[in-house]
Design an enzyme around this catalytic site. Structure first.
Site, PDB file in Angstrom:
ATOM      1  N   MET A   1      41.054  34.036  41.246  1.00 51.46           N
ATOM      2  CA  MET A   1      42.204  34.746  40.682  1.00 51.46           C
ATOM      3  C   MET A   1      42.545  35.979  41.513  1.00 51.46           C
ATOM      4  SD  MET A   1      43.051  32.698  38.405  1.00 51.46           S
ATOM      5  CE  MET A   1      44.464  33.641  37.910  1.00 51.46           C
ATOM      6  N   GLU A   2      41.523  36.633  42.048  1.00 53.07           N
ATOM      7  CA  GLU A   2      41.752  37.806  42.882  1.00 53.07           C
ATOM      8  C   GLU A   2      42.473  37.422  44.176  1.00 53.07           C
ATOM      9  OE1 GLU A   2      38.932  38.915  39.828  1.00 53.07           O
ATOM     10  OE2 GLU A   2      39.050  37.160  41.110  1.00 53.07           O
TER      11      GLU A   2
ATOM     12  N   MET B   1      41.589  37.643  30.923  1.00 53.87           N
ATOM     13  CA  MET B   1      40.242  37.096  30.849  1.00 53.87           C
ATOM     14  C   MET B   1      39.443  37.231  32.147  1.00 53.87           C
ATOM     15  SD  MET B   1      40.232  36.386  27.776  1.00 53.87           S
ATOM     16  CE  MET B   1      41.441  36.120  26.501  1.00 53.87           C
ATOM     17  N   CYS B   2      40.004  37.883  33.145  1.00 57.22           N
ATOM     18  CA  CYS B   2      39.277  38.104  34.395  1.00 57.22           C
ATOM     19  C   CYS B   2      38.298  39.259  34.226  1.00 57.22           C
ATOM     20  CB  CYS B   2      40.245  38.428  35.530  1.00 57.22           C
ATOM     21  SG  CYS B   2      41.158  37.015  36.130  1.00 57.22           S
ATOM     22  N   HIS B   3      37.102  39.069  34.790  1.00 57.55           N
ATOM     23  CA  HIS B   3      36.089  40.119  34.748  1.00 57.55           C
ATOM     24  C   HIS B   3      36.389  41.180  35.807  1.00 57.55           C
ATOM     25  CE1 HIS B   3      33.980  36.745  32.831  1.00 57.55           C
ATOM     26  NE2 HIS B   3      33.209  37.658  32.272  1.00 57.55           N
TER      27      HIS B   3
ATOM     28  N   ASP C   1      60.248  43.033  48.366  1.00 55.88           N
ATOM     29  CA  ASP C   1      60.768  44.352  47.999  1.00 55.88           C
ATOM     30  C   ASP C   1      61.235  45.125  49.230  1.00 55.88           C
ATOM     31  OD1 ASP C   1      61.247  46.667  46.275  1.00 55.88           O
ATOM     32  OD2 ASP C   1      59.465  47.515  47.227  1.00 55.88           O
TER      33      ASP C   1
END
Length: 159
Positions: free
Chosen positions: A114-115, A77-79, A129
């Protein structure tokens, strides 16, 4: 369900319509805390560790920046956003732990929380990693939003 912006009147998922929002400068800062352990951190010199895979923090920063740009591909749902800037800082805070700060800036109609959170997470995962050959006891302990400006409200959460 009316408080959830990503659910329509029928209870189905939706992407929020931001067409009526004003374009404003928006920033978000996320913080991640990660346990590396003495075994890993003891290999660092001048706040960097070079492995067969390359420079750990430099590679992790680049991965975090890439993650910020790809957030809308990962979270449904992120643009998709035109990102103006990303700044990632990694600090060794003691003999076992690091902090990652990811700041994202745009001029747009929706926020970049969110970013910033995605960038901080992927930075930590990249460090994991690259250092897992030394130790697999590393832990991403906390990832949280610490600041958001622009849009309807500004918030600052003590870190």
């Amino acid at each position: 369900m009316s408080n959830f912006t990503h659910i329509n009147k029928k209870g189905n998922p939706k992407m929020v319509n931001v067409s009526d929002k004003k374009i404003t400068k928006r920033t978000a800062i996320a913080k991640a805390t990660m346990f590396l352990g003495k075994e890993v951190i003891s290999n660092f010199s001048d706040n960097e560790l070079t492995t067969k895979k390359g420079s750990v923090f430099q590679t992790a920063i680049i991965a975090g920046i890439q993650a910020v740009k790809k957030t809308s591909e990962l979270i449904p749902m992120c643009h998709p956003l035109l990102i103006n800037g990303v700044d990632i800082d990694i600090k060794i805070i003691d003999s076992e732990n690091i902090e990652v700060f990811c700041e994202v800036t745009i001029e747009g109609k929706t926020g970049v929380e969110m970013e910033a959170l995605t960038g901080a997470n992927i930075t930590c995962l990249t460090i994991y990693d690259m250092c897992k050959s030394i130790s697999k006891k590393m832990v991403i302990k906390e990832v949280k939003l610490v600041e958001k400006t622009g849009g309807k409200s500004d918030i600052k959460i003590p870190s």
